[in-house]
Each structure stands twice: as C-alpha cells, then as structure tokens.
Design an enzyme around this catalytic site. Structure first.
Site: not given
Ligand code: NPQ
Ligand code: MG
Length: 374
Positions: A135, A161, A163, A188, A213, A238, A262, A290
C-alpha cells in the site's frame, strides 16, 4: 484453561517512511501489544487503533479503557476450552471491535501454543504462502508516485495499492497505469468522497483497476450501492464492514463486490472467518487488509490470509516495508512470487524481542486474575 495475567503495553515505533492517506500523515506507529499469560504459555495480540479517531472511532485510549474495565474482567474470570469462545464471552459489550480483537487474537495465539500448533492450523488455513502487495501512501506529485511504485515493483511486489484523495486521484492513477500497463493496481480513498464525486470514479473506470476501496462514507452502504451501479470496476469496502451482518447487507444491496477483512477491525479471528465463509459462499473475493502492524499483528494477518476465501493479494508487506527494528521476530521476507510464507508456529510463529520491545515501550499495565500466583 485459565489466564493468570494480561499485559497491555503501549509502544511507539518510527516508520521508515511517512505514510499519507486521505486522513493525514503518519510518521510513527503507536499501538497496544496485548500479552496473555497462563498455563505456562504466553500469547500476543496487537490493537490496530491509533492515537486519534481518524480511520475509526476507536482510539488506543478507548481500547485501553474498554479492555481494562469491561473485557478483561470477563476474560480473567473465564475457563476457556477454545479461543472460538472468546467472541461470545464478549457479547454483552457492544461495539469496540478493535478492543475486542486485540484480546481475542492474543487468546488464539496463546491457545495455539498450548496445543503446540500453528495458528494457521488452529484456524484451518489451507495455504503455506499468501499472496501480498504493498500500500503506497499519497506522494507530492504523480511523477514521484510512479518512482515510489517502481521501487516496490523492483523489490518484487506483484500488486500495488495507491492511496487517493481529492487532488491526488485520477492523474495519479493514470500516471501509474501509463508507466506500468500490466500490473495489478488498485486505489483506496479511505472515505474521502461523496456521491457527487462519481465522475472522478468514472474517469478511473477505464484504468483496469482490480478494485476501488472505500470511496464513500465510513458507515455508508446505500450511496456505495448507487456508485457501484455506475461503475464497471468493483468497489471493495473496508471501513464500512464491521461485522458479518454488515458484509451480508453490503453484498445484498450491491454496495460492493469485494471485501477487505482486517481482523483487528472486525473483532478478531472468529468474526473474520465468519465474513470469509459468507463471502466464499456467495462467490465474493476477500483479501486481508493491513494497519501498519508490527510483526505481531502481521503474523496474525498472515495466518488468517491462509484461509481459502482470501483469493486476492493482502496489504501484508514484508517487515522491511515498515520499521527499522520491529518489536518481534523473525521478520517476514518477500518470496520471489510476491508471497509471504506462513510461519509453522507454534502460535503466530513470531516472538517478542525483549530489548526492542523495551526500547519502544511508552507504558505497561498488568491485570491479574484473583487467586492467580504471583
Ligand atoms: C487501509 N491501511 O487499508 C489502511 C489505512 C491505514 C495499509 O493502507 C494508523 C492508524 C495507521 C490507521 C495506516 C493501509 C494507519 C491507519 C493505514 C490506517 O485503509
Ligand atoms: Mg482501506
């Protein structure tokens, strides 16, 4: 099986590089490490809350309060036959799933060790290696993001991934996709948008993302359903998924097609396995998220991700992604097929490193069962 004592240790570890998301920049990771002792063994868990209520409403201080004043009295009184009993034991306490998870997961490690088993085997995991990705935090410019992504690809990560947040979205995703046309790529938003931003996600729809996400509100499954109807790309939830019921509601409503599990967010391993089972029955892929955990939380995530429903790469990177001196070891190392190996145990298969733990410690409290020796 009776617990003699539970230790809560607040730690702080500097991150190797700052991590920027739509809710801010983290330069260190503060966490609570839970250690359960009894019957001659000990087991560890890690609370994934942070100092402030930015990702979730829970914080390390609310978790400490809920654990010490409500959950531990139940756990210290109990005579446990199996760690799957802990979730039910906590039923009288509503919410506070990060607090519950830290204790529940420590109980799984403790009881796996009592049986001389790996946590993977006690959970029913079926894999020896779990696929993982990395990430990548928000960077100053799309060019810089492409550079950082390139470094992780060079290290062997097979899934990236990125952000995203307003001002760092379509251009960033397009830049990474243009530089690396064939990689597994996902984005995400950590709830940074509203439905009014649907055109932004439509602009990403042609970039062949694995998933987008948590684009909308942390507790929203209605607007997510509307957005999912407008997109070809799968939405993955999430923050919105706290429980198996949330997962069922989201899949029924069409709010997402994929779920990020998670264990530290949903209340531990039992709740994670219930979500995994539900999604597997419905053909919805899941993957393990994570929270910049230490090797203790990471080992729990790796064991969970060995269950069969976890078919997409997890946000479980090698130890070297996070800290210079982790508080537990051995470190997780990336295999050349972008996987991490599941430790053979006992328990989670990693153990505290006393000197590193001491150096990171901000405070310790120990709670004892009435009648326990020492
Ligand atoms: C996510 N994790 O999937 C989270 C966000 C996150 C690896 O992207 C302190 C507290 C640090 C909360 C780091 C990743 C955090 C945090 C990341 C949440 O949304
Ligand atoms: Mg997320």
């Amino acid at each position: 099986m009776k617990i003699d004592s539970i230790e809560l240790r607040q730690i702080s570890l500097p991150l190797l590089s700052p991590f920027t998301t739509s809710f801010g920049t983290e330069t260190e990771r503060d966490a609570l490490i839970v250690t359960i002792r009894g019957e001659g063994r000990e087991g560890c868990g890690e609370c994934v809350a942070s100092l402030g209520p930015w990702y979730s409403g829970e914080t390390l201080e609310t978790c400490r309060h809920i654990m010490a004043d409500f959950l531990m009295p139940l756990l210290l009184e109990a005579d446990l036959a199996h760690p799957s009993d802990v979730w039910e034991l906590f039923a009288p306490i509503r919410g506070n799933r990060m607090a519950k998870a830290a204790l529940e997961m420590a109980a799984w490690d403790w009881m796996a060790r009592l049986r001389d088993m790996s946590l993977r085997d006690l959970l029913g995991g079926t894999r020896d290696r779990v696929p993982v990705g990395v990430s990548v935090g928000i960077q100053e410019t799309p060019g810089r993001l492409v550079e950082v992504v390139g470094q992780y690809l060079d290290q062997g990560y097979g899934r990236i991934k990125v952000k995203i947040a307003p001002g760092h979205d379509v251009r960033d995703v397009q830049a990474v996709r243009a530089a690396y046309p064939d990689i597994l790529l996902q984005a995400d938003a950590n709830s940074a948008y509203t439905l009014a931003a649907a055109p932004i996600f439509e602009a990403m729809d042609g970039e062949n993302l694995l998933l987008i996400e948590q684009p909308l509100g942390p507790d929203d499954i209605v607007d997510h359903a509307a957005l999912q109807r407008q997109l070809a790309t799968a939405i993955c939830l999430d923050e919105s998924i706290h429980s198996p019921d949330d997962a069922r509601h989201a899949l029924d409503l069409g709010s997402c097609r994929i779920i990020n599990i998670k264990p530290g967010r949903v209340g531990g391993h039992m709740q994670s396995m219930a979500i995994e089972r539900l999604c597997r029955d419905r053909g919805a892929p899941v993957w393990c998220g994570g929270m910049l955990e230490t090797n203790i939380g990471r080992a729990h995530n790796v064991a969970l991700a060995s269950l069969p429903g976890f078919t997409l790469p997890g946000d479980i990177s090698a130890s070297a992604r996070y800290f210079e001196h982790d508080i537990a070891g051995p470190d997780f190392v990336l295999n050349d097929d972008s996987t991490l190996s599941v430790p053979p145990g006992p328990g989670i298969g990693v153990n505290p490193i006393p000197e590193a733990m001491e150096a990171a410690t901000q405070g310790v409290e120990t709670y004892r069962r009435h009648g326990a020796q020492c």
